[in-house]
Design a protein around this motif. Structure first.
Motif, PDB file in Angstrom:
ATOM      1  N   GLY A 477       0.918  -1.050  -0.063  1.00  0.00           N
ATOM      2  CA  GLY A 477      -0.145   0.099  -0.026  1.00  0.00           C
ATOM      3  C   GLY A 477       0.853   1.290   0.046  1.00  0.00           C
ATOM      4  O   GLY A 477       0.616   2.155  -0.634  1.00  0.00           O
ATOM      5  N   ILE A 478       1.858   1.171   0.528  1.00  0.00           N
ATOM      6  CA  ILE A 478       2.760   2.376   0.738  1.00  0.00           C
ATOM      7  C   ILE A 478       3.483   2.503  -0.673  1.00  0.00           C
ATOM      8  O   ILE A 478       3.946   3.864  -0.955  1.00  0.00           O
ATOM      9  CB  ILE A 478       3.692   2.215   1.878  1.00  0.00           C
ATOM     10  CG1 ILE A 478       4.203   3.773   2.354  1.00  0.00           C
ATOM     11  CG2 ILE A 478       4.809   1.476   1.808  1.00  0.00           C
ATOM     12  CD1 ILE A 478       5.175   3.758   3.529  1.00  0.00           C
ATOM     13  N   ASP A 479       3.678   1.672  -1.372  1.00  0.00           N
ATOM     14  CA  ASP A 479       4.478   1.481  -2.505  1.00  0.00           C
ATOM     15  C   ASP A 479       3.603   2.617  -3.595  1.00  0.00           C
ATOM     16  O   ASP A 479       4.275   3.343  -4.508  1.00  0.00           O
ATOM     17  CB  ASP A 479       4.533   0.334  -3.437  1.00  0.00           C
ATOM     18  CG  ASP A 479       5.553  -0.559  -2.772  1.00  0.00           C
ATOM     19  OD1 ASP A 479       5.995  -0.119  -1.678  1.00  0.00           O
ATOM     20  OD2 ASP A 479       5.515  -1.922  -2.788  1.00  0.00           O
ATOM     21  N   GLU A 480       2.462   2.754  -3.434  1.00  0.00           N
ATOM     22  CA  GLU A 480       1.621   3.419  -4.422  1.00  0.00           C
ATOM     23  C   GLU A 480       1.899   4.873  -4.205  1.00  0.00           C
ATOM     24  O   GLU A 480       1.498   5.703  -5.122  1.00  0.00           O
ATOM     25  CB  GLU A 480       0.112   3.299  -4.089  1.00  0.00           C
ATOM     26  CG  GLU A 480      -0.304   1.851  -4.396  1.00  0.00           C
ATOM     27  CD  GLU A 480      -0.312   1.242  -5.828  1.00  0.00           C
ATOM     28  OE1 GLU A 480      -0.236   2.076  -6.683  1.00  0.00           O
ATOM     29  OE2 GLU A 480      -0.199   0.197  -5.802  1.00  0.00           O
ATOM     30  N   PHE A 481       2.548   5.381  -2.981  1.00  0.00           N
ATOM     31  CA  PHE A 481       2.909   6.816  -2.951  1.00  0.00           C
ATOM     32  C   PHE A 481       4.226   7.099  -2.904  1.00  0.00           C
ATOM     33  O   PHE A 481       4.852   8.051  -2.186  1.00  0.00           O
ATOM     34  CB  PHE A 481       2.305   7.094  -1.290  1.00  0.00           C
ATOM     35  CG  PHE A 481       0.877   7.081  -1.464  1.00  0.00           C
ATOM     36  CD1 PHE A 481      -0.005   8.206  -1.711  1.00  0.00           C
ATOM     37  CD2 PHE A 481       0.070   5.803  -1.161  1.00  0.00           C
ATOM     38  CE1 PHE A 481      -1.467   8.076  -1.907  1.00  0.00           C
ATOM     39  CE2 PHE A 481      -1.403   5.639  -0.991  1.00  0.00           C
ATOM     40  CZ  PHE A 481      -1.996   6.680  -1.556  1.00  0.00           C
ATOM     41  N   LEU A 482       5.139   6.244  -3.217  1.00  0.00           N
ATOM     42  CA  LEU A 482       6.507   6.453  -3.462  1.00  0.00           C
ATOM     43  C   LEU A 482       7.230   6.096  -4.651  1.00  0.00           C
ATOM     44  O   LEU A 482       6.604   5.656  -5.493  1.00  0.00           O
ATOM     45  CB  LEU A 482       7.257   5.198  -2.744  1.00  0.00           C
ATOM     46  CG  LEU A 482       7.047   5.055  -0.937  1.00  0.00           C
ATOM     47  CD1 LEU A 482       7.616   3.818  -0.732  1.00  0.00           C
ATOM     48  CD2 LEU A 482       7.736   6.357  -0.392  1.00  0.00           C
ATOM     49  N   VAL A 483       8.097   7.063  -5.228  1.00  0.00           N
ATOM     50  CA  VAL A 483       8.830   6.683  -6.325  1.00  0.00           C
ATOM     51  C   VAL A 483      10.426   6.361  -6.134  1.00  0.00           C
ATOM     52  O   VAL A 483      10.864   6.662  -5.131  1.00  0.00           O
ATOM     53  CB  VAL A 483       8.853   8.005  -7.343  1.00  0.00           C
ATOM     54  CG1 VAL A 483       7.615   8.435  -7.828  1.00  0.00           C
ATOM     55  CG2 VAL A 483       9.406   9.200  -6.537  1.00  0.00           C
ATOM     56  N   THR A 484      10.844   5.326  -7.103  1.00  0.00           N
ATOM     57  CA  THR A 484      12.322   5.092  -6.848  1.00  0.00           C
ATOM     58  C   THR A 484      13.326   5.919  -7.486  1.00  0.00           C
ATOM     59  O   THR A 484      13.033   6.243  -8.727  1.00  0.00           O
ATOM     60  CB  THR A 484      12.230   3.566  -7.421  1.00  0.00           C
ATOM     61  OG1 THR A 484      11.382   2.722  -6.645  1.00  0.00           O
ATOM     62  CG2 THR A 484      13.825   3.079  -7.178  1.00  0.00           C
ATOM     63  N   LYS A 485      14.183   6.372  -6.951  1.00  0.00           N
ATOM     64  CA  LYS A 485      15.104   7.134  -7.303  1.00  0.00           C
ATOM     65  C   LYS A 485      16.549   6.277  -7.336  1.00  0.00           C
ATOM     66  O   LYS A 485      16.863   5.668  -6.500  1.00  0.00           O
ATOM     67  CB  LYS A 485      15.635   8.440  -6.646  1.00  0.00           C
ATOM     68  CG  LYS A 485      16.637   9.294  -7.333  1.00  0.00           C
ATOM     69  CD  LYS A 485      17.012  10.506  -6.531  1.00  0.00           C
ATOM     70  CE  LYS A 485      15.790  11.746  -6.928  1.00  0.00           C
ATOM     71  NZ  LYS A 485      16.139  12.758  -5.938  1.00  0.00           N
TER      72      LYS A 485
END
Length: 497
Positions: A477-485
């Motif tokens: 669920g938290i992945d939906e609000f994160l972007v990977t750099k």
């Protein structure tokens, strides 16, 4: 027929405003919309009719709050969410009263929802400090690659009326855990629960501008449009109908937003004749079908029963429905309340009339309970259902159970997968091989085996096909609000040590 609404223990939790930049405010125009009790149609109160310009102010507040909030230690964000969780539990009775008042569900169901809603704050308070990156071996000699995960930015959240607390917390909690700030459009039918939750955010010490709640009814379309097209908003999360989801997705494409959509369902509930516990299967089907009077997106919508046990299942199922007590949600002993409004009851009525005109037989119910109020429909069981009836292909979103007979596993999997949507599916069996086979064959995002209730903060909630994409709850669920750099460091072999 009226009903008595218990007074709130903390009257300051009833708020007829919107929440922007840490303050409760009105619309610039001063315009308001009315909110009515679905049980008796009486006025509960009013909320501001926000315009696109009002919403823009909320977006600006969220944007201004974002730089410092994203820099807040994850552990500190976790503590804020934990305080918010505790405040929801401390005010459980009042929050449940607001839910029953504006949504209509019976008070025990509303209390269950508050616990479920609060659990997302607890769950994501624990996920916030665990946003891990990776170190990756590079193919270029001397280079090192590592990743960090960063908050996506300001998020636009749009939530429905069927779970006035849980649909909001399930989106806000992971967004804040990730370090995002939010503008949430609460439902026009049920804005008061959201406002009480916003007041508890203020008490929990969540900084100004991090959480904003905008209210609108007539202006919902223009508010939705600004949330999906404003360049400052980087992510849109929506729960609602497939039709509206398609429109919002199209609008979001104008600025290529990250999106996650939890859309309509049409859940199959399959009972195989090897089920060891027919009473257990009946109880689970009842719980799945009639929770919130059938107004949940993971409700059993098509109940498939193998022919050998069809009559026995139908008889036991109907006996259970006979024990229901229909009435206003605050009345002691009531198990099922009204549907949300006139449009909802008309759809239920049309689905029943369509089925009976094509040969379905009503075992119980089948008509409105107008003596209770305009939005009450008697819990209904239909047998002899066929694939050409609207219930077979449309989500009823009301207290109607259609029982379809089937012959073989192959037949029922084909029928179950015939839907355009694929959110949840359920089945009962005593055969382990069949359990794996059918679970993997069903075209849905979530499967319940020998259970009718799957909702849990630990579950990755979401669908496939036209039920949308993205997951809510769980570590996903938290992945939906994160972007990977991804960060590459060159030539570290030449560094002087």
């Amino acid at each position: 027929m009226g009903h008595t609404v218990p007074p709130l223990k903390d009257k300051s939790l009833f708020i007829e405003k919107a929440f922007v930049n840490g303050e409760f405010v009105d619309a610039a125009s001063g315009e308001k919309f009315e909110v009515h009790d679905p049980s008796d149609g009486k006025l509960i109160g009013t909320c501001p009719e926000f315009s696109a310009a009002d919403t823009e102010k909320a977006i600006e507040a969220a944007a201004a709050a974002f730089p410092s909030f994203r820099a807040t230690l994850a552990r500190e964000r976790a503590r804020m969410l934990r305080r918010w969780y505790q405040l929801m539990l401390d005010n459980l009775d009042d929050l449940a009263t607001l839910i029953t008042w504006e949504n209509g569900k019976p008070l025990p169901d509303a209390k269950g929802e508050v616990n479920y809603a609060a659990s997302f704050f607890e769950w994501f308070s624990e996920e916030a400090p665990r946003v891990y990156g990776d170190t990756i071996p590079a193919s270029v000699p001397g280079n090192r690659i590592y990743t960090i995960r960063e908050p996506v930015g300001v998020c636009g959240l749009i939530t429905p009326w069927n779970f006035p607390a849980a649909m909001i917390t399930r989106k806000i909690a992971p967004a804040l855990a990730a370090g995002c700030t939010v503008v949430c459009k609460s439902p026009g039918e049920t804005p008061f629960t959201a406002n009480a939750i916003a007041e508890l955010a203020r008490r929990a010490g969540i900084p100004k501008g991090v959480v904003n709640i905008v209210t609108a009814n007539k202006n919902t379309v223009q508010v939705g449009e600004i949330l999906t097209t404003h360049p400052t908003i980087r992510k849109v999360s929506f729960t609602g109908s497939t039709g509206v989801g398609k429109l919002l997705m199209k609008q979001s494409s104008s600025t290529l937003k990250k999106v996650s959509f939890e859309l309509g369902g049409n859940a199959p509930f399959i009972v195989f004749d090897d089920t060891p516990d027919l009473d257990g299967a009946v109880a689970a089907a009842i719980a799945s079908k009639f929770r919130s009077s059938g107004q949940t997106c993971v409700c059993a919508n098509r109940i498939y029963v193998q022919r050998g046990i069809y009559e026995a299942f139908a008889a036991k199922f109907t006996e259970k429905v006979k024990t229901f007590k229909l009435g206003p949600g605050f009345t002691p002993g009531v198990t099922h309340g009204p549907v949300i409004h006139g449009r909802a009851i008309e759809k239920v009525e049309q689905h029943v009339q369509d089925a009976t005109s094509k040969g379905a037989k009503v075992l119980i119910g089948g008509q409105r309970a107008s003596e209770l109020g305009p939005n009450f429909y008697n819990p209904t069981v239909l047998i002899n259902m066929t694939g050409d009836m609207r219930i077979a292909s449309e989500e009823t979103f009301g207290p109607v159970a259609g029982l379809f007979p089937f012959d073989t596993e192959e037949d029922v999997v084909r029928l179950a997968n015939k839907a355009e949507v694929g959110l949840a599916g359920y089945f009962f069996t005593n055969d382990l091989k069949r359990a794996y086979r059918v679970a993997e064959a069903l075209e849905v995002g979530m499967v319940g085996i020998n259970t009718g209730i799957i909702s849990d903060p630990a579950l990755p909630f979401g669908g496939v096909k036209q039920s949308g994409f993205g997951r809510e709850g769980s570590s996903w669920g938290i992945d939906e609000f994160l972007v990977t750099k991804a960060i590459t460091i060159g030539g570290i072999a030449n560094l002087k040590i």
